[in-house]
Design a protein around this motif. Structure first.
Motif, PDB file in Angstrom:
ATOM      1  N   SER A 166       4.939  87.836  22.996  1.00 40.67           N
ATOM      2  CA  SER A 166       4.249  88.694  23.958  1.00 40.67           C
ATOM      3  C   SER A 166       4.455  90.160  23.592  1.00 40.67           C
ATOM      4  O   SER A 166       5.148  90.485  22.620  1.00 40.67           O
ATOM      5  CB  SER A 166       4.778  88.435  25.372  1.00 40.67           C
ATOM      6  OG  SER A 166       6.111  88.923  25.499  1.00 40.67           O
ATOM      7  N   ASN A 167       3.869  91.040  24.399  1.00 44.86           N
ATOM      8  CA  ASN A 167       4.058  92.475  24.206  1.00 44.86           C
ATOM      9  C   ASN A 167       5.240  93.015  24.999  1.00 44.86           C
ATOM     10  O   ASN A 167       5.480  94.229  25.015  1.00 44.86           O
ATOM     11  CB  ASN A 167       2.790  93.233  24.607  1.00 44.86           C
ATOM     12  CG  ASN A 167       1.625  92.941  23.682  1.00 44.86           C
ATOM     13  OD1 ASN A 167       1.806  92.782  22.471  1.00 44.86           O
ATOM     14  ND2 ASN A 167       0.425  92.866  24.247  1.00 44.86           N
TER      15      ASN A 167
ATOM     16  N   PRO B 102      11.750  93.698  21.131  1.00 40.82           N
ATOM     17  CA  PRO B 102      11.698  93.654  19.673  1.00 40.82           C
ATOM     18  C   PRO B 102      11.039  94.924  19.123  1.00 40.82           C
ATOM     19  O   PRO B 102      10.308  95.611  19.817  1.00 40.82           O
ATOM     20  CB  PRO B 102      10.843  92.425  19.384  1.00 40.82           C
ATOM     21  CG  PRO B 102      10.743  91.678  20.674  1.00 40.82           C
ATOM     22  CD  PRO B 102      10.882  92.698  21.751  1.00 40.82           C
ATOM     23  N   ASN B 103      11.281  95.185  17.852  1.00 41.60           N
ATOM     24  CA  ASN B 103      10.631  96.292  17.167  1.00 41.60           C
ATOM     25  C   ASN B 103      10.218  95.816  15.773  1.00 41.60           C
ATOM     26  O   ASN B 103      10.400  94.649  15.427  1.00 41.60           O
ATOM     27  CB  ASN B 103      11.552  97.514  17.112  1.00 41.60           C
ATOM     28  CG  ASN B 103      12.913  97.189  16.507  1.00 41.60           C
ATOM     29  OD1 ASN B 103      12.994  96.641  15.411  1.00 41.60           O
ATOM     30  ND2 ASN B 103      13.982  97.520  17.237  1.00 41.60           N
TER      31      ASN B 103
ATOM     32  N   ASN C 244      11.434  96.294  12.975  1.00 41.27           N
ATOM     33  CA  ASN C 244      12.518  95.979  12.046  1.00 41.27           C
ATOM     34  C   ASN C 244      13.323  94.755  12.445  1.00 41.27           C
ATOM     35  O   ASN C 244      13.831  94.036  11.590  1.00 41.27           O
ATOM     36  CB  ASN C 244      13.465  97.177  11.915  1.00 41.27           C
ATOM     37  CG  ASN C 244      12.812  98.349  11.205  1.00 41.27           C
ATOM     38  OD1 ASN C 244      11.936  98.165  10.363  1.00 41.27           O
ATOM     39  ND2 ASN C 244      13.209  99.560  11.555  1.00 41.27           N
ATOM     40  N   VAL C 245      13.480  94.522  13.748  1.00 39.88           N
ATOM     41  CA  VAL C 245      14.235  93.369  14.243  1.00 39.88           C
ATOM     42  C   VAL C 245      13.442  92.723  15.367  1.00 39.88           C
ATOM     43  O   VAL C 245      13.178  93.369  16.393  1.00 39.88           O
ATOM     44  CB  VAL C 245      15.638  93.770  14.748  1.00 39.88           C
ATOM     45  CG1 VAL C 245      16.345  92.566  15.350  1.00 39.88           C
ATOM     46  CG2 VAL C 245      16.467  94.367  13.614  1.00 39.88           C
ATOM     47  N   ALA C 246      13.047  91.463  15.159  1.00 40.65           N
ATOM     48  CA  ALA C 246      12.273  90.743  16.163  1.00 40.65           C
ATOM     49  C   ALA C 246      12.586  89.250  16.079  1.00 40.65           C
ATOM     50  O   ALA C 246      12.721  88.701  14.982  1.00 40.65           O
ATOM     51  CB  ALA C 246      10.778  90.978  15.956  1.00 40.65           C
ATOM     52  N   PRO C 247      12.729  88.573  17.217  1.00 41.07           N
ATOM     53  CA  PRO C 247      13.019  87.133  17.205  1.00 41.07           C
ATOM     54  C   PRO C 247      11.789  86.317  16.823  1.00 41.07           C
ATOM     55  O   PRO C 247      10.656  86.672  17.179  1.00 41.07           O
ATOM     56  CB  PRO C 247      13.452  86.851  18.642  1.00 41.07           C
ATOM     57  CG  PRO C 247      12.768  87.901  19.458  1.00 41.07           C
ATOM     58  CD  PRO C 247      12.706  89.118  18.583  1.00 41.07           C
ATOM     59  N   LYS C 248      12.037  85.208  16.135  1.00 37.63           N
ATOM     60  CA  LYS C 248      10.959  84.331  15.682  1.00 37.63           C
ATOM     61  C   LYS C 248      10.824  83.105  16.572  1.00 37.63           C
ATOM     62  O   LYS C 248       9.732  82.539  16.695  1.00 37.63           O
ATOM     63  CB  LYS C 248      11.225  83.904  14.238  1.00 37.63           C
ATOM     64  CG  LYS C 248      10.142  83.038  13.619  1.00 37.63           C
ATOM     65  CD  LYS C 248      10.584  82.464  12.277  1.00 37.63           C
ATOM     66  CE  LYS C 248      10.909  83.553  11.267  1.00 37.63           C
ATOM     67  NZ  LYS C 248      11.233  82.966   9.922  1.00 37.63           N
ATOM     68  N   ILE C 249      11.922  82.659  17.190  1.00 36.88           N
ATOM     69  CA  ILE C 249      11.918  81.445  17.994  1.00 36.88           C
ATOM     70  C   ILE C 249      12.459  81.750  19.389  1.00 36.88           C
ATOM     71  O   ILE C 249      13.116  82.773  19.606  1.00 36.88           O
ATOM     72  CB  ILE C 249      12.759  80.330  17.343  1.00 36.88           C
ATOM     73  CG1 ILE C 249      14.209  80.784  17.171  1.00 36.88           C
ATOM     74  CG2 ILE C 249      12.159  79.901  16.004  1.00 36.88           C
ATOM     75  CD1 ILE C 249      15.130  79.721  16.589  1.00 36.88           C
ATOM     76  N   ALA C 250      12.182  80.875  20.338  1.00 39.86           N
ATOM     77  CA  ALA C 250      12.668  81.045  21.703  1.00 39.86           C
ATOM     78  C   ALA C 250      14.133  80.646  21.788  1.00 39.86           C
ATOM     79  O   ALA C 250      14.655  79.919  20.939  1.00 39.86           O
ATOM     80  CB  ALA C 250      11.826  80.215  22.668  1.00 39.86           C
TER      81      ALA C 250
END
Length: 422
Positions: free
Chosen positions: A57-58, A126-127, A129-135
């Motif tokens: 999401s945003n 998230p940004n 450079n660092v953002a989660p891929k999974i829940a």
């Protein structure tokens, strides 16, 4: 082929190094350095909210904190995926991150016209450079000079991939003796297109009161199964003491006394004396608007509370006639992560029958409560505060799912339940 194997070996070595470096980290909301103050972490859609965002999401989370002093420092951060009980998932960062494994906090500002000098830092996740891929559950770790072995703070947050609907209610306790004090949570989970092969092993549900980790109850077995629905209504599970509305004080202005302020002194430092408190165990329930333990930074005389709100030494005092040295009392709230340690422990003046405590806090509105710990070391949250079924509380319900053969748990459902709203 050899190049691929070599790259994979580097990733595994890096992953092992990071896990070893953080072996002493507490997987909870903690501040490891006394100079770090006023840590805020919430969904940017609402100040002070529960730190949960939707996968893909945003939505974003804002981390903000102050470092007391006048010198800037180099702070780095990373995030780590965890299971429902906040154990590391033991998977490679490449499996749960879409980009880099760590980054540096670049957004900072100096305090303006304050007695207490500080540097205000902010980070949005998230940004790019660092953002989660999974829940799932994630722990944000902030440390200095790229040295993951010297953390300054950690924060829990949640990334949900909504594939479960949660219906819930709050009812009086099934235990007749607790019906005037306890709030029991019953709930039902309906799954959207997910086949649950083993509802007794693949699904776990965590419940918290007012986002306090020490109140977590983990449900591993549904009471009933109806088609694709799981019902949780066990007679003894998820039964919470209602407690009482939090005490509070207001330091939005350091020029005028507010409701709970006895005296304000302004010299080379700001000093605020709160009105004396007492035990509320014998009081009838009285509704009092609170923030369920939270706090909000505010400055009525300033233009940007992030950097022009000042710090004041806040003095608490609690009357407790007959108190003995075998009874410890702590002052807790979201401002100190509800942690019972030397930084929240009150000092006893047995001759006056009073406990005293002081700590520097940034201008704003604060909730707090007193916790009694006897010789057995077990915290007692109700003896000094009272316990009522009518108390308004938030409950966070989180549904975790581990598909057959999967190596990690995903967060697939989240529901905020409030005892004051039907």
């Amino acid at each position: 082929m050899k190049r691929v194997q070599f790259s994979f070996a580097i990733v595994l070595c890096l992953f092992s190094f990071l896990q070893k470096s953080f072996s002493q980290v507490i997987y909870d909301n903690r501040v490891y350095r006394p100079s770090i103050k006023t840590v805020e972490f919430y969904n940017t859609a609402k100040e002070g909210s529960f730190p949960v965002i939707g996968l893909g999401s945003n939505e974003q989370l804002l981390l903000a904190f102050d470092d007391l002093g006048s010198n800037t420092r180099t702070y780095n951060y990373t995030i780590e995926h965890c299971d429902a009980q906040w154990n590391p998932s033991r998977i490679s960062p490449t499996e749960y991150l879409t980009s880099f494994t760590e980054d540096r906090i670049m957004d900072y500002r100096y305090s303006v016209s304050t007695y207490q000098k500080y540097i205000h830092y902010e980070l949005v996740l998230p940004n790019r450079n660092v953002a989660p891929k999974i829940a799932g559950n994630y722990l944000l770790k902030v440390y200095e000079n790229g040295d993951s072995g010297t953390p300054i703070l950690t924060r829990r947050f949640y990334v949900v991939n909504p594939r479960a609907n949660i219906a819930a209610e709050i009812a009086p306790s099934n235990n007749v003796a607790l019906r005037q004090t306890n709030q029991k949570i019953n709930f039902q989970i309906d799954f959207n297109g997910i086949v649950i092969q083993n509802p007794y092993g693949d699904v776990r549900v965590a419940i918290m009161q007012n986002a306090r980790s020490e109140t977590t109850q983990l449900n591993t077995r549904p009471t009933f199964i109806r088609g694709t629905s799981l019902l949780y209504s066990d007679i003894s599970a998820n039964d919470y003491p209602g407690g009482n509305e939090y005490r509070h004080f207001d330091t939005r202005s350091l020029r005028l006394n507010s409701e709970r302020i006895a005296r304000i002194f302004r010299d080379t430092v700001n000093t605020v004396l709160l009105l004396a408190d007492r035990s509320r165990i014998d009081d009838n329930y009285l509704f009092n608007y609170d923030n369920n333990g939270g706090f909000y930074v505010r400055n009525q005389e300033g233009s940007d509370q992030r950097v022009d709100a000042d710090y004041a030494q806040i003095y608490f005092n609690l009357g407790m006639p007959g108190a003995t040295t075998g009874q410890d009392v702590y002052v807790v709230g979201k401002f100190n992560d509800y942690v019972l340690d030397q930084r929240s422990r009150m000092n006893l003046d047995a001759g006056k029958g009073r406990y005293f405590f002081n700590t520097p806090l940034k201008q704003g509105v604060y909730d707090y409560q007193y916790v009694l710990v006897n010789k057995d070391g077990k915290p007692d949250y109700t003896t000094l505060e009272g316990n009522h079924f009518e108390t308004e509380n938030d409950y966070q319900i989180l549904v975790y799912f581990r598909p057959p053969g999967a190596r990690w748990e995903e967060l697939i459902g989240y529901r905020l339940l409030n005892s004051g709203r039907k």
